[in-house]
Design a protein around this motif. Structure first.
Motif, PDB file in Angstrom:
ATOM      1  N   ASP A   8       0.818  -1.210   0.000  1.00  0.00           N
ATOM      2  CA  ASP A   8       0.000   0.000   0.000  1.00  0.00           C
ATOM      3  C   ASP A   8       0.855   1.265   0.000  1.00  0.00           C
ATOM      4  OD1 ASP A   8      -2.169  -1.663   0.047  1.00  0.00           O
ATOM      5  OD2 ASP A   8      -2.703  -1.267   2.146  1.00  0.00           O
ATOM      6  N   LEU A   9       2.021   1.191   0.624  1.00  0.00           N
ATOM      7  CA  LEU A   9       2.925   2.345   0.690  1.00  0.00           C
ATOM      8  C   LEU A   9       3.738   2.535  -0.588  1.00  0.00           C
ATOM      9  CD1 LEU A   9       4.260   1.962   4.338  1.00  0.00           C
ATOM     10  CD2 LEU A   9       2.702   3.724   3.498  1.00  0.00           C
ATOM     11  N   GLY A  10       3.686   1.540  -1.472  1.00  0.00           N
ATOM     12  CA  GLY A  10       4.441   1.633  -2.716  1.00  0.00           C
ATOM     13  C   GLY A  10       5.833   1.045  -2.663  1.00  0.00           C
ATOM     14  N   SER A  11       6.164   0.341  -1.579  1.00  0.00           N
ATOM     15  CA  SER A  11       7.494  -0.286  -1.448  1.00  0.00           C
ATOM     16  C   SER A  11       7.439  -1.678  -2.076  1.00  0.00           C
ATOM     17  CB  SER A  11       7.887  -0.368   0.029  1.00  0.00           C
ATOM     18  OG  SER A  11       7.939   0.907   0.608  1.00  0.00           O
ATOM     19  N   ALA A 149     -19.639  -1.024  -2.816  1.00  0.00           N
ATOM     20  CA  ALA A 149     -18.420  -1.033  -2.002  1.00  0.00           C
ATOM     21  C   ALA A 149     -18.360   0.182  -1.090  1.00  0.00           C
ATOM     22  CB  ALA A 149     -17.188  -1.093  -2.900  1.00  0.00           C
ATOM     23  N   LEU A 150     -18.756   1.352  -1.603  1.00  0.00           N
ATOM     24  CA  LEU A 150     -18.764   2.549  -0.773  1.00  0.00           C
ATOM     25  C   LEU A 150     -19.780   2.435   0.360  1.00  0.00           C
ATOM     26  CD1 LEU A 150     -18.421   5.313  -3.512  1.00  0.00           C
ATOM     27  CD2 LEU A 150     -16.767   4.825  -1.694  1.00  0.00           C
ATOM     28  N   MET A 159      -8.131   5.010   2.168  1.00  0.00           N
ATOM     29  CA  MET A 159      -7.512   4.577   0.922  1.00  0.00           C
ATOM     30  C   MET A 159      -8.522   3.871   0.016  1.00  0.00           C
ATOM     31  SD  MET A 159      -4.245   2.070   0.237  1.00  0.00           S
ATOM     32  CE  MET A 159      -3.050   3.295   0.738  1.00  0.00           C
ATOM     33  N   THR A 160      -9.314   2.973   0.593  1.00  0.00           N
ATOM     34  CA  THR A 160     -10.284   2.230  -0.214  1.00  0.00           C
ATOM     35  C   THR A 160     -11.276   3.168  -0.873  1.00  0.00           C
ATOM     36  OG1 THR A 160     -10.083   0.240   1.151  1.00  0.00           O
ATOM     37  CG2 THR A 160     -12.094   0.480  -0.145  1.00  0.00           C
ATOM     38  N   ARG A 161     -11.800   4.103  -0.116  1.00  0.00           N
ATOM     39  CA  ARG A 161     -12.795   5.016  -0.660  1.00  0.00           C
ATOM     40  C   ARG A 161     -12.182   5.896  -1.761  1.00  0.00           C
ATOM     41  NH1 ARG A 161     -17.357   4.919   2.616  1.00  0.00           N
ATOM     42  NH2 ARG A 161     -18.138   6.840   1.675  1.00  0.00           N
ATOM     43  N   THR A 162     -10.924   6.283  -1.598  1.00  0.00           N
ATOM     44  CA  THR A 162     -10.264   7.087  -2.627  1.00  0.00           C
ATOM     45  C   THR A 162     -10.060   6.283  -3.899  1.00  0.00           C
ATOM     46  OG1 THR A 162      -9.137   8.390  -0.927  1.00  0.00           O
ATOM     47  CG2 THR A 162      -8.232   8.485  -3.162  1.00  0.00           C
TER      48      THR A 162
END
Length: 237
Positions: A8-11, A149-150, A159-162
């Motif tokens: 999730d952090l992009g690592s 889902a919302l 994060m999910t909602r975005t």
């Protein structure tokens, strides 16, 4: 869990390394469902960061490990495979995997549907469907899954909602309203705390920007929107 957070952090490299350790441990334990769940999670790293062919391979390994019983791991693997095939421009395979995921979801026992790390509830299912159908350009089904889902996502699921809102913006682009797509994406990202504007969220927003034909990037409305999001292009992958 560490691998998922790093994803999730992009690592990406660190996430794959932790997933590889988890996969070895799961395989050695003899727990096929745990092994399938780990492989399905690992598939989301290349899936979300630009390598859908590798993601499809991992998802198919997860499907093989999970078998045909209606379990959380098997359902997750089918849904992730559908997303990977959609991104890899293989619509027939994507729709077949979506059908398998739907069939498994219908038969999934109640205990496998609870909201935990290792289960697969309706909210998670529609998050996956939203992205798969959005990528396929099936905006009607995508919007249905986004709405559901919302409804099922807690207000704190930032994060999910975005990501769902970015999927909705991509649907606007698919339907021919690129200006609206940009406005919706900017609104979704501008509402985020600074710490959330990285990793997966940033990657998904860039995917949408890169899907817009280059000649549209110079249009005034799109240029004005992008000026509001300098972090999209300033952060190194």
């Amino acid at each position: 869990m560490t691998a998922i957070v790093l994803h999730d952090l992009g690592s990406r490299q660190e996430s794959r390394a932790w997933f590889a350790t988890a996969a070895r441990a799961a395989a050695e334990s003899g727990d096929d469902q745990l092994h399938a769940w780990v492989l399905g999670g690992e598939a989301m790293v290349p899936l979300n960061y630009g390598v859908p062919k590798a993601a499809a391979g991992l998802a198919e390994r997860a499907r093989h490990a999970g078998g045909h019983r209606p379990t959380a791991a098997a359902t997750l693997a089918a849904a992730v495979a559908a997303r990977a095939y959609a991104l890899n421009h293989q619509p027939q395979q994507a729709r077949a995997a979506l059908a398998d995921a739907a069939a498994l979801m219908e038969r999934l026992p109640e205990g496998e549907r609870s909201d935990t790390w290792l289960t697969y509830g309706e909210q998670k299912h529609h998050v996956h469907l939203s992205h798969a159908y959005t990528t396929l350009g099936d905006t009607r089904r995508a919007r249905e899954s986004q709405q559901r889902a919302l409804e099922l996502s807690a207000p704190t699921s930032t994060m999910t909602r975005t990501l769902l809102n970015i999927d909705a913006a991509a649907c606007s682009h698919h339907d021919g309203d690129t200006e609206q797509a940009c406005h919706r994406t900017v609104a979704a990202l501008a509402a985020l705390p600074d710490g959330y504007r990285t990793g997966l969220v940033r990657r998904r927003a860039l995917d949408l920007y890169e899907a817009i034909p280059a000649q549209h990037h110079r249009e005034d409305a799109i240029q004005l929107d992008i000026l509001d999001l300098p972090f999209l292009f300033s952060e190194q992958e």
